[in-house]
Design a protein around this motif. Structure first.
Motif, PDB file in Angstrom:
ATOM      1  N   THR A 188      23.823 -23.474  -2.501  1.00  0.00           N
ATOM      2  CA  THR A 188      24.030 -25.043  -3.401  1.00  0.00           C
ATOM      3  C   THR A 188      22.081 -24.434  -3.539  1.00  0.00           C
ATOM      4  OG1 THR A 188      22.983 -25.299  -1.328  1.00  0.00           O
ATOM      5  CG2 THR A 188      24.798 -26.085  -1.293  1.00  0.00           C
ATOM      6  N   THR A 189      20.871 -23.579  -3.459  1.00  0.00           N
ATOM      7  CA  THR A 189      19.821 -23.282  -4.614  1.00  0.00           C
ATOM      8  C   THR A 189      19.443 -22.204  -4.406  1.00  0.00           C
ATOM      9  OG1 THR A 189      18.914 -23.125  -2.072  1.00  0.00           O
ATOM     10  CG2 THR A 189      18.758 -24.700  -2.478  1.00  0.00           C
ATOM     11  N   ASP A 190      20.017 -20.719  -4.103  1.00  0.00           N
ATOM     12  CA  ASP A 190      20.094 -20.231  -5.493  1.00  0.00           C
ATOM     13  C   ASP A 190      20.798 -19.886  -6.228  1.00  0.00           C
ATOM     14  OD1 ASP A 190      20.325 -16.919  -5.978  1.00  0.00           O
ATOM     15  OD2 ASP A 190      21.163 -16.161  -3.591  1.00  0.00           O
ATOM     16  N   PRO A 191      20.140 -19.636  -7.119  1.00  0.00           N
ATOM     17  CA  PRO A 191      20.451 -19.595  -8.676  1.00  0.00           C
ATOM     18  C   PRO A 191      20.916 -18.310  -9.109  1.00  0.00           C
ATOM     19  CG  PRO A 191      18.403 -18.686  -8.724  1.00  0.00           C
ATOM     20  CD  PRO A 191      18.625 -19.246  -7.006  1.00  0.00           C
ATOM     21  N   THR A 192      21.710 -17.869  -8.356  1.00  0.00           N
ATOM     22  CA  THR A 192      22.461 -16.835  -8.638  1.00  0.00           C
ATOM     23  C   THR A 192      24.203 -17.312  -7.815  1.00  0.00           C
ATOM     24  OG1 THR A 192      22.342 -15.483  -6.348  1.00  0.00           O
ATOM     25  CG2 THR A 192      21.308 -14.539  -8.848  1.00  0.00           C
ATOM     26  N   GLY A 193      23.741 -18.290  -7.230  1.00  0.00           N
ATOM     27  CA  GLY A 193      25.287 -19.295  -6.661  1.00  0.00           C
ATOM     28  C   GLY A 193      25.492 -20.411  -7.366  1.00  0.00           C
ATOM     29  N   GLY A 194      26.034 -21.934  -6.947  1.00  0.00           N
ATOM     30  CA  GLY A 194      25.541 -22.996  -6.533  1.00  0.00           C
ATOM     31  C   GLY A 194      27.309 -23.177  -7.356  1.00  0.00           C
ATOM     32  N   LEU A 195      28.083 -22.260  -7.438  1.00  0.00           N
ATOM     33  CA  LEU A 195      29.711 -23.303  -7.164  1.00  0.00           C
ATOM     34  C   LEU A 195      29.718 -23.619  -6.051  1.00  0.00           C
ATOM     35  CD1 LEU A 195      31.338 -20.579  -8.865  1.00  0.00           C
ATOM     36  CD2 LEU A 195      30.078 -22.726  -9.753  1.00  0.00           C
ATOM     37  N   VAL A 196      30.817 -24.589  -6.031  1.00  0.00           N
ATOM     38  CA  VAL A 196      31.856 -25.161  -5.019  1.00  0.00           C
ATOM     39  C   VAL A 196      32.781 -25.410  -4.237  1.00  0.00           C
ATOM     40  CG1 VAL A 196      31.789 -28.433  -4.106  1.00  0.00           C
ATOM     41  CG2 VAL A 196      30.079 -27.804  -6.130  1.00  0.00           C
ATOM     42  N   ASP A 197      32.795 -25.459  -3.222  1.00  0.00           N
ATOM     43  CA  ASP A 197      34.546 -24.936  -3.134  1.00  0.00           C
ATOM     44  C   ASP A 197      34.864 -26.033  -2.645  1.00  0.00           C
ATOM     45  OD1 ASP A 197      36.695 -24.589  -0.536  1.00  0.00           O
ATOM     46  OD2 ASP A 197      36.194 -23.031   0.148  1.00  0.00           O
ATOM     47  N   VAL A 198      36.231 -26.735  -3.644  1.00  0.00           N
ATOM     48  CA  VAL A 198      36.235 -28.090  -3.917  1.00  0.00           C
ATOM     49  C   VAL A 198      36.905 -28.489  -2.523  1.00  0.00           C
ATOM     50  CG1 VAL A 198      37.789 -30.423  -4.599  1.00  0.00           C
ATOM     51  CG2 VAL A 198      36.155 -28.520  -5.855  1.00  0.00           C
ATOM     52  N   TYR A 199      38.227 -27.709  -1.697  1.00  0.00           N
ATOM     53  CA  TYR A 199      38.301 -28.052  -0.586  1.00  0.00           C
ATOM     54  C   TYR A 199      37.648 -28.389   0.614  1.00  0.00           C
ATOM     55  CZ  TYR A 199      41.790 -27.826   3.486  1.00  0.00           C
ATOM     56  OH  TYR A 199      42.547 -28.071   4.476  1.00  0.00           O
ATOM     57  N   ARG A 200      36.839 -27.663   0.705  1.00  0.00           N
ATOM     58  CA  ARG A 200      36.053 -27.590   2.105  1.00  0.00           C
ATOM     59  C   ARG A 200      34.862 -28.923   1.897  1.00  0.00           C
ATOM     60  NH1 ARG A 200      38.135 -26.616   6.183  1.00  0.00           N
ATOM     61  NH2 ARG A 200      38.857 -24.361   6.698  1.00  0.00           N
ATOM     62  N   GLN A 201      34.835 -29.412   0.530  1.00  0.00           N
ATOM     63  CA  GLN A 201      34.115 -30.815   0.352  1.00  0.00           C
ATOM     64  C   GLN A 201      34.606 -32.073   0.729  1.00  0.00           C
ATOM     65  OE1 GLN A 201      31.215 -31.458  -4.174  1.00  0.00           O
ATOM     66  NE2 GLN A 201      33.654 -32.721  -4.157  1.00  0.00           N
ATOM     67  N   LEU A 202      35.834 -31.642   0.498  1.00  0.00           N
ATOM     68  CA  LEU A 202      36.991 -33.138   0.915  1.00  0.00           C
ATOM     69  C   LEU A 202      37.452 -32.627   2.787  1.00  0.00           C
ATOM     70  CD1 LEU A 202      39.107 -32.972  -2.838  1.00  0.00           C
ATOM     71  CD2 LEU A 202      37.153 -34.676  -1.676  1.00  0.00           C
ATOM     72  N   GLN A 203      37.764 -31.162   2.741  1.00  0.00           N
ATOM     73  CA  GLN A 203      38.186 -30.776   4.508  1.00  0.00           C
ATOM     74  C   GLN A 203      36.818 -30.256   5.015  1.00  0.00           C
ATOM     75  OE1 GLN A 203      40.566 -32.697   5.440  1.00  0.00           O
ATOM     76  NE2 GLN A 203      41.180 -34.040   4.223  1.00  0.00           N
ATOM     77  N   PRO A 204      35.429 -30.369   5.467  1.00  0.00           N
ATOM     78  CA  PRO A 204      34.717 -29.300   6.161  1.00  0.00           C
ATOM     79  C   PRO A 204      34.915 -29.184   7.289  1.00  0.00           C
ATOM     80  CG  PRO A 204      33.797 -32.323   6.254  1.00  0.00           C
ATOM     81  CD  PRO A 204      35.291 -32.007   5.078  1.00  0.00           C
ATOM     82  N   THR A 205      36.095 -29.492   8.060  1.00  0.00           N
ATOM     83  CA  THR A 205      36.455 -28.710   9.490  1.00  0.00           C
ATOM     84  C   THR A 205      37.731 -29.207   9.220  1.00  0.00           C
ATOM     85  OG1 THR A 205      36.765 -31.256   9.899  1.00  0.00           O
ATOM     86  CG2 THR A 205      34.385 -30.081  10.750  1.00  0.00           C
ATOM     87  N   ALA A 206      38.669 -28.825   8.566  1.00  0.00           N
ATOM     88  CA  ALA A 206      40.118 -28.566   8.910  1.00  0.00           C
ATOM     89  C   ALA A 206      40.492 -27.017   9.308  1.00  0.00           C
ATOM     90  CB  ALA A 206      40.743 -28.663   7.211  1.00  0.00           C
ATOM     91  N   THR A 207      40.804 -26.660  10.206  1.00  0.00           N
ATOM     92  CA  THR A 207      41.810 -25.231  10.464  1.00  0.00           C
ATOM     93  C   THR A 207      43.135 -25.136  10.272  1.00  0.00           C
ATOM     94  OG1 THR A 207      41.943 -26.014  12.587  1.00  0.00           O
ATOM     95  CG2 THR A 207      39.986 -25.282  12.264  1.00  0.00           C
ATOM     96  N   ASP A 208      44.203 -25.383  11.149  1.00  0.00           N
ATOM     97  CA  ASP A 208      45.445 -25.388  10.772  1.00  0.00           C
ATOM     98  C   ASP A 208      45.450 -25.553   9.671  1.00  0.00           C
ATOM     99  OD1 ASP A 208      45.116 -23.861  13.292  1.00  0.00           O
ATOM    100  OD2 ASP A 208      46.564 -25.184  14.627  1.00  0.00           O
ATOM    101  N   ASN A 209      45.307 -26.638   8.907  1.00  0.00           N
ATOM    102  CA  ASN A 209      46.043 -27.928   7.899  1.00  0.00           C
ATOM    103  C   ASN A 209      45.435 -26.861   7.098  1.00  0.00           C
ATOM    104  OD1 ASN A 209      47.927 -28.993   9.703  1.00  0.00           O
ATOM    105  ND2 ASN A 209      45.624 -30.790   9.741  1.00  0.00           N
ATOM    106  N   CYS A 210      44.606 -25.345   6.850  1.00  0.00           N
ATOM    107  CA  CYS A 210      43.863 -25.438   5.139  1.00  0.00           C
ATOM    108  C   CYS A 210      44.802 -24.323   4.886  1.00  0.00           C
ATOM    109  CB  CYS A 210      41.901 -25.185   5.298  1.00  0.00           C
ATOM    110  SG  CYS A 210      42.187 -23.321   6.784  1.00  0.00           S
TER     111      CYS A 210
END
Length: 267
Positions: A188-210
């Motif tokens: 989130t802070t590295d200028p060589t990063g900055g993209l978002v994993d959209v599924y994990r944004q919505l479901q940060p702890t999902a395991t078997d369902n992911c």
């Protein structure tokens, strides 16, 4: 709500024979990004050029029956970019970018298929070269426009992204170098990063369902011994508009499941 689906077809003709076209008619996405179409232009012509109201745009591999990606969209793009300028990987049909630009907005939807290294060291080294090259492409793109990349990334990022993480730490798709690449991309802070994993944004702890992929060996699908290999990766402004997610597992069109995200914008 803009409904965007990603699906590795494992062959468009095979998926069609297993009901994917009927499912798309029922689910009615505004856009679907597909990977591993395993077809050439002649195979697509007059048969899969469009799916219902969705018109297709494709990047075919030179090798027959291999790779290939597409974007089917309800809306006409302002431009279509085939390949990302790679001397090595564009021949493999791994990237198609549809642009929907207006005077006040630059926005792309991309279908991408990352190499697998599971067949041996030569392909794993090719995968590492792709990751290094493609990271630069994504950073260049992020500096110019907002985008959502949908695709089979062939990497499970975290332990919660696959069932048997302990026994897969030395296997392609869960190697430390691959996971570090994803971590850097999503930083989130590295200028060589900055993209978002959209599924994990919505479901940060999902395991078997992911999970979105299951091996054809044994009873992996029946026992839900899966991996999360299919992603929506977005720039922050578009990721912030993601409201809903669904991984459709009820019918098997492929060894992958479709992942659909609803975004609060219109093209």
């Amino acid at each position: 709500m803009f409904k965007l689906t990603s699906l590795n077809l494992n062959g468009i003709r095979s998926a069609a024979s297993k009901g994917v076209l009927e499912w798309l008619d029922q689910s009615r996405p505004d856009c679907i990004c597909v990977q591993e179409i395993k077809a050439q232009a002649a195979d697509i012509a007059d048969k899969f050029e469009s799916i219902g109201e969705l018109k297709g745009h494709f990047h075919f591999a030179q090798k027959k029956g291999y790779s290939g990606v597409g974007v089917y969209t309800r809306h006409e793009p302002s431009d279509v970019v085939i390949g990302y300028g790679s001397g090595e990987f564009d021949a493999e049909g791994r990237y198609v970018e549809t642009r929907f630009d207006t005077p006040g907005r630059k926005l792309s939807i991309i279908s991408a298929y990352f190499p697998s290294g599971s067949s041996g060291d030569l392909r794993q080294q090719a995968k590492f070269r792709f990751l290094a090259e493609f990271h630069m492409q994504l950073m260049k793109l992020k500096a110019e426009r907002d985008f959502i990349l949908c695709g089979d990334v062939n990497i499970a990022h975290q332990q919660i992204d696959l069932k048997n993480w302990r026994s897969n730490q030395k296997n392609s798709g869960f190697l430390p170098e691959e996971r570090e690449w994803m971590t850097k991309l999503l930083h989130t802070t590295d200028p060589t990063g900055g993209l978002v994993d959209v599924y994990r944004q919505l479901q940060p702890t999902a395991t078997d369902n992911c999970y979105t992929w299951w091996s054809n060996r044994g009873q992996a699908y029946a026992n839900n011994v899966g991996w999360r290999l299919d992603y929506h990766l977005a720039t922050p402004a578009l990721a912030a508009l993601a409201k809903t997610e669904e991984i459709y597992k009820s019918q098997k069109f492929s060894d992958h499941a479709p992942i659909t995200v609803g975004y609060d914008f219109k093209l």
